[in-house]
Write an enzyme that holds these catalytic residues in place. Structure first.
Site, mmCIF file in Angstrom:
data_model
loop_
_atom_site.group_PDB
_atom_site.id
_atom_site.type_symbol
_atom_site.label_atom_id
_atom_site.label_comp_id
_atom_site.label_asym_id
_atom_site.label_seq_id
_atom_site.Cartn_x
_atom_site.Cartn_y
_atom_site.Cartn_z
ATOM 1 N N GLU A 147 7.180 5.114 13.877
ATOM 2 C CA GLU A 147 5.698 4.439 14.256
ATOM 3 C C GLU A 147 5.504 4.748 16.241
ATOM 4 O O GLU A 147 6.695 4.005 17.193
ATOM 5 C CB GLU A 147 5.212 3.474 13.779
ATOM 6 C CG GLU A 147 5.127 3.198 13.001
ATOM 7 C CD GLU A 147 4.037 1.907 12.159
ATOM 8 O OE1 GLU A 147 3.033 2.217 11.685
ATOM 9 O OE2 GLU A 147 5.057 0.664 12.446
ATOM 10 N N HIS A 186 7.667 -2.423 1.886
ATOM 11 C CA HIS A 186 7.906 -1.204 1.965
ATOM 12 C C HIS A 186 8.548 0.410 1.392
ATOM 13 O O HIS A 186 8.792 0.478 0.805
ATOM 14 C CB HIS A 186 6.914 0.097 3.458
ATOM 15 C CG HIS A 186 6.162 -0.862 3.435
ATOM 16 N ND1 HIS A 186 4.928 -1.739 2.494
ATOM 17 C CD2 HIS A 186 4.968 -0.811 4.886
ATOM 18 C CE1 HIS A 186 3.528 -1.779 3.336
ATOM 19 N NE2 HIS A 186 3.791 -1.801 4.857
ATOM 20 N N HIS A 245 0.465 -1.252 -0.067
ATOM 21 C CA HIS A 245 0.368 0.168 -0.045
ATOM 22 C C HIS A 245 0.790 1.438 0.021
ATOM 23 O O HIS A 245 0.153 2.292 -0.709
ATOM 24 C CB HIS A 245 -1.478 -0.143 1.130
ATOM 25 C CG HIS A 245 -0.418 0.137 1.994
ATOM 26 N ND1 HIS A 245 0.111 -0.438 3.649
ATOM 27 C CD2 HIS A 245 0.204 1.657 2.779
ATOM 28 C CE1 HIS A 245 0.638 -0.357 4.661
ATOM 29 N NE2 HIS A 245 0.439 1.237 4.622
ATOM 30 N N LYS A 279 8.467 0.435 16.178
ATOM 31 C CA LYS A 279 7.410 0.511 16.783
ATOM 32 C C LYS A 279 7.599 1.474 18.407
ATOM 33 O O LYS A 279 9.012 1.083 18.369
ATOM 34 C CB LYS A 279 6.602 -0.367 17.700
ATOM 35 C CG LYS A 279 5.874 -1.506 15.878
ATOM 36 C CD LYS A 279 4.681 -0.647 15.730
ATOM 37 C CE LYS A 279 4.230 -1.437 14.452
ATOM 38 N NZ LYS A 279 3.564 -1.439 13.644
#
Length: 474
Positions: A222, A246, A184, A333
């Site tokens: 993130e 990605h 995506h 993360k």
């Protein structure tokens, strides 16, 4: 580059495998709802959700509505009313409820359209990678593979060997033009703008090379935790979940040579060629893995888990345009901030008029609608000739007319239109796995602990050199 091709008016049947899973609820349903609201689906269409647990159509419709309330726009749920069905999934040896449900849905759509009975069928595999092969074999076993399109989520394999096995099976069952391997990040408006920024503007295109660029940073930190998908995440980790997918793909978008034409075939060839120039990662010198403190306390995570929740890598591209220019890739993360940014750090003179110059950067945000920031040395306002640093910003949501599509909606639209421009190819993925392979061997570094809310292990700072990472410094 996404074309202006739109799906034809043939009825569409979407079969969503893994319909009750996290990915379907966070990404796929909001994407489908966007297409329905914008009139980008044909008049007659149905969505069959499928999974191991049997639920009725009403329960499924409520699940979809709840997912849109939490992850999308609840006002869009009405656009899906009457279009949702559910059937327990199949296996290679057992048709379950799904085979009959697909047959009935195709008949329903053909009758509603009152045409020659031709229905476009798309199978979307929003399932764990371990389910890709069994689902593909089941499509063949039940005669459901002819003429359909099949969307595979990432990661497409978990090693070079598993990639080759899956690719061989997929091509036994499907032709390549039936296969859509989704990433995506390639569907993001801002990722596509990398092409336009570079190829339509010599101001930028002229400096897009080793003579003018000191380093490239692809940075996707993130603040999110992994508690809601701990089982999946502990089987993959940051490097498998993000780096070989990605971040490698975005690096290829930045680094590719100008294609002869901006269409699917030429863009795919340009991506494949540059990924083929990725030097295999050097785990000892060019990779830092991390695990945030407290990760092992999450329910479902083993007390001795070595899974990485952070990765920073220095990638080298061995071609004439980028030789000796480090591509710095970082994600993790529970970090200090969230961001999705590509930054070309430009070479600048050390001083001008006896004063040190500031940084030079071309920075593209990939988050949301995206934005472009140009940072450069300018004259400080005032009577004296003093230097300062200025940044000019263009928010891409200010560009009108136009209403951007979220990445999943954009890529689903491309699947329906048969536009493969923004999808990965076997050649590109095979080369990506070859570059990533050293991280799967005995040289894989141990994941170093880092405090939640920081920028990861301190040793990762050294990969970026004395000037450091752009995100986290400004």
């Amino acid at each position: 580059m996404t074309t202006t091709t739109t799906p034809d008016d043939r009825p569409v049947l979407l079969v969503l495998h893994g319909a009750r899973g996290d990915l379907a609820q966070r990404m796929v349903y909001p994407g489908i709802a966007q297409l329905a609201r914008r009139g980008l689906l044909p008049e007659h269409w149905l969505l069959i959700g499928t999974g191991r647990k049997p639920v009725d159509d009403g329960e499924f419709a409520e699940l979809v509505r709840d997912s849109l309330t939490e992850h999308g726009d609840a006002d869009h749920a009405d656009a899906l009313d009457g279009h949702l069905r559910y059937a327990a999934t199949f296996t290679e040896d057992d048709p379950g409820e799904l085979v009959d449900a697909i047959c009935s849905a195709r008949q329903e759509l053909a009758q509603a359209a009152a045409d020659d009975g031709e229905v476009s069928v798309v199978h979307y595999l929003a399932v764990p990678p371990s389910a890709f092969a069994p689902t593909t074999r089941a499509l063949r076993a039940h005669g459901l593979a002819d003429g359909v399109r099949v969307v595979y989520e990432k990661p497409y394999g978990t090693s070079p060997e598993s990639f080759d096995e899956l690719d061989a099976l997929v091509h036994e069952v499907l032709d390549e033009d039936q296969v859509f391997r989704i990433d995506h990040f390639l569907g993001k408006e801002a990722t596509q703008n990398l092409h336009v920024l570079r190829f339509a503007n010599e101001l930028f295109g002229g400096v897009w090379n080793r003579r003018h660029v000191a380093q490239v940073q692809v940075d996707v930190p993130e603040t999110l935790d992994v508690a809601d998908r701990a089982d999946f995440y502990d089987e993959t980790g940051a490097a498998l979940d993000m780096l070989v997918t990605h971040l490698f793909q975005v690096a290829a978008e930045v680094a590719m040579e100008p294609p002869a034409r901006m269409d699917a075939a030429h863009l795919a060839a340009a991506r494949e060629k540059v990924i083929g120039s990725f030097r295999p990662l050097d785990p000892e010198n060019d990779v830092v893995l991390g695990q945030f403190e407290g990760y092992r306390d999450i329910d479902g995570i083993a007390d001795d888990s070595t899974t990485d929740t952070f990765v920073a890598a220095r990638l080298w591209i061995d071609n004439d345009r980028w030789r000796d220019v480090p591509f710095l890739l970082r994600t993790g993360k529970r970090m200090a901030a969230s961001g999705q940014r590509v930054t070309l750090v430009l070479k600048t003179p050390d001083e001008l008029f006896g004063e040190p110059t500031g940084p030079g950067r071309i920075s593209v945000s990939l988050a949301g609608d995206g934005g472009i920031d140009i940072t450069t040395t300018v004259k400080q306002p005032g009577p004296d000739l003093r230097l300062a640093t200025g940044t000019a910003s263009l928010a891409l949501d200010d560009v009108s007319p136009g209403e951007p599509l979220p990445p999943y909606a954009s890529l689903l639209h491309d699947v329906l239109a048969g536009d493969r421009t923004l999808f990965t190819t076997p050649g590109g993925l095979r080369a990506a796995w070859a570059a990533f392979a050293p991280l799967l061997g005995p040289g894989r570094p141990e994941a170093e602990p880092y405090e939640p809310g920081t920028w990861g292990p301190a040793r990762a700072d050294a990969l970026a050199g004395p000037d450091g990472w752009v995100l986290g410094r400004d």
